[in-house]
Design an enzyme around this catalytic site. Structure first.
Site, PDB file in Angstrom:
ATOM      1  N   ASN A  14       0.884  -1.252  -0.007  1.00 28.07           N
ATOM      2  CA  ASN A  14       0.181   0.169  -0.324  1.00 28.07           C
ATOM      3  C   ASN A  14       1.071   1.153  -0.403  1.00 28.07           C
ATOM      4  OD1 ASN A  14      -2.753  -0.524   0.416  1.00 28.07           O
ATOM      5  ND2 ASN A  14      -2.225  -1.930   1.320  1.00 28.07           N
ATOM      6  N   MET A  90       0.600  -2.157  12.277  1.00 30.57           N
ATOM      7  CA  MET A  90       0.259  -3.483  13.078  1.00 30.57           C
ATOM      8  C   MET A  90       0.370  -3.230  14.412  1.00 30.57           C
ATOM      9  SD  MET A  90      -1.291  -5.304  10.263  1.00 30.57           S
ATOM     10  CE  MET A  90      -1.962  -6.644  11.215  1.00 30.57           C
ATOM     11  N   LEU A  93      -2.584   2.933  18.144  1.00 32.92           N
ATOM     12  CA  LEU A  93      -1.760   4.290  18.767  1.00 32.92           C
ATOM     13  C   LEU A  93      -2.122   4.556  19.578  1.00 32.92           C
ATOM     14  CD1 LEU A  93      -1.284   6.035  15.093  1.00 32.92           C
ATOM     15  CD2 LEU A  93       0.650   5.054  16.291  1.00 32.92           C
ATOM     16  N   ASN A 107      -5.935   5.138   8.058  1.00 35.20           N
ATOM     17  CA  ASN A 107      -5.622   3.854   8.379  1.00 35.20           C
ATOM     18  C   ASN A 107      -6.745   2.969   6.847  1.00 35.20           C
ATOM     19  OD1 ASN A 107      -4.852   1.074   9.031  1.00 35.20           O
ATOM     20  ND2 ASN A 107      -7.210   0.938  10.074  1.00 35.20           N
ATOM     21  N   HIS A 109      -8.222  -0.223   5.997  1.00 36.90           N
ATOM     22  CA  HIS A 109      -8.236  -2.177   6.730  1.00 36.90           C
ATOM     23  C   HIS A 109      -8.519  -3.002   5.602  1.00 36.90           C
ATOM     24  CE1 HIS A 109      -9.592  -4.881  10.106  1.00 36.90           C
ATOM     25  NE2 HIS A 109     -10.033  -4.870   9.573  1.00 36.90           N
ATOM     26  N   THR A 172      -5.530  -5.573  -3.896  1.00 37.84           N
ATOM     27  CA  THR A 172      -5.313  -5.043  -4.958  1.00 37.84           C
ATOM     28  C   THR A 172      -6.326  -3.650  -5.762  1.00 37.84           C
ATOM     29  OG1 THR A 172      -7.518  -6.459  -6.346  1.00 37.84           O
ATOM     30  CG2 THR A 172      -4.915  -7.245  -7.155  1.00 37.84           C
TER      31      THR A 172
HETATM   32  C1  GAR Z   1      -3.138  -4.532   4.003  1.00 40.85           C
HETATM   33  O1  GAR Z   1      -3.923  -5.636   3.750  1.00 40.85           O
HETATM   34  C2  GAR Z   1      -3.837  -3.549   5.418  1.00 40.85           C
HETATM   35  O2  GAR Z   1      -4.988  -3.898   4.822  1.00 40.85           O
HETATM   36  C3  GAR Z   1      -4.407  -4.437   6.052  1.00 40.85           C
HETATM   37  O3  GAR Z   1      -1.965  -5.291   5.732  1.00 40.85           O
HETATM   38  C4  GAR Z   1      -1.687  -5.148   5.031  1.00 40.85           C
HETATM   39  C5  GAR Z   1      -0.610  -5.088   4.384  1.00 40.85           C
HETATM   40  O4  GAR Z   1      -0.065  -5.008   3.027  1.00 40.85           O
HETATM   41  N1  GAR Z   1      -3.947  -3.974   7.519  1.00 40.85           N
HETATM   42  C6  GAR Z   1      -3.929  -3.699   8.361  1.00 40.85           C
HETATM   43  O5  GAR Z   1      -4.408  -5.459   8.856  1.00 40.85           O
HETATM   44  C7  GAR Z   1      -4.135  -3.108   9.849  1.00 40.85           C
HETATM   45  N2  GAR Z   1      -5.208  -4.010  10.562  1.00 40.85           N
HETATM   46  P1  GAR Z   1       0.938  -4.317   2.862  1.00 40.85           P
HETATM   47  O6  GAR Z   1       2.208  -3.981   3.746  1.00 40.85           O
HETATM   48  O7  GAR Z   1       1.613  -5.029   1.616  1.00 40.85           O
HETATM   49  O8  GAR Z   1       0.932  -2.892   2.395  1.00 40.85           O
END
Ligand code: GAR
Length: 209
Positions: A14, A90, A93, A107, A109, A172
């Site tokens: 992301n 993860m 805060l 954020n 999610h 994606t």
């Molecule tokens: C993503 O799917 C994001 O939405 C999720 O972790 C992944 C990180 O992937 N976030 C959470 O679960 C937050 N609670 P990335 O490091 O490739 O962006």
């Protein structure tokens, strides 16, 4: 252009999507630094390779959650961000931290909140028999994965999906949604007022715009 700091814990796909979007000359924000809470977060090397300043502030190097956040806050002082994007960060805060950047922390999610906050979202969506899944970009408030929604994107859940297959499909659309949502915030088209869960995007939607 608004100054953005991205927080990561992992691979940072992301973060890379945000980096790619912000490279466009007409994008209203730029990424000035990436902060990770893990020294081996894969995204750190990717950001560095793009010439972005990176900082690893590892929780176990500090005696308490407070001390860890204090170190992050002082790093942020030097970076003076307008907006903080949590991108696979993860760690929860504290209220104190969030208040310091009230309405300026967002954020992503990987579920259609308020469904499936927290961990293992994809497996839980499959187990619940959902036929759609998706992702949400929202303002960060003190509750985990709460806070007003800026945008969402949906994908189908397919027969026989595993959590990994679904996660990849959701990812994606995360890569499209996050840059779109950051743009809205950077352009002042969405905001939070008086520490309340008020999103201007919702108001706009309510007026049918
Ligand atoms: C993503 O799917 C994001 O939405 C999720 O972790 C992944 C990180 O992937 N976030 C959470 O679960 C937050 N609670 P990335 O490091 O490739 O962006």
């Amino acid at each position: 252009r608004k100054r953005v700091v991205v927080f990561i814990s992992g691979g940072g796909s992301n973060m890379m999507a945000l980096l790619k979007a912000t490279a466009a000359p007409d994008y209203p924000a730029e990424i000035v630094a990436v902060i990770a809470d893990k020294a081996d977060a894969g995204g750190l090397a990717k950001a560095a390779a793009e010439g972005i300043a990176t900082f690893a502030l590892v929780r176990k190097d500090f005696t308490s959650k407070d001390a860890h956040e204090e170190a992050i806050l002082s790093q942020l002082e030097a970076l003076s961000p307008d907006i903080i994007c949590l991108a696979g960060y993860m760690r929860l805060l504290s209220g104190r931290f969030i208040q310091r950047y009230e309405g300026r922390i967002i954020n992503i999610h990987p579920s259609l909140l308020p469904l499936f906050p927290g961990l293992h979202t994809h497996q839980r969506a499959i187990d619940a028999g959902m036929r759609v899944a998706g992702c949400t970009v929202h303002f960060v408030t003190e509750g985990m994965d709460e806070g007003p929604v800026i945008g969402q994107a949906a994908v189908p859940v397919l027969t026989g999906d595993t959590a990994d297959a679904l996660a990849a499909r959701v990812l994606t659309v995360e890569h499209q949604l996050y840059p779109q949502s950051l743009r809205l915030l950077a352009e002042g088209k969405v905001g939070m007022e008086d520490g309340k869960a008020i999103s201007l995007a919702r108001t706009a939607a309510a007026h049918g715009r």
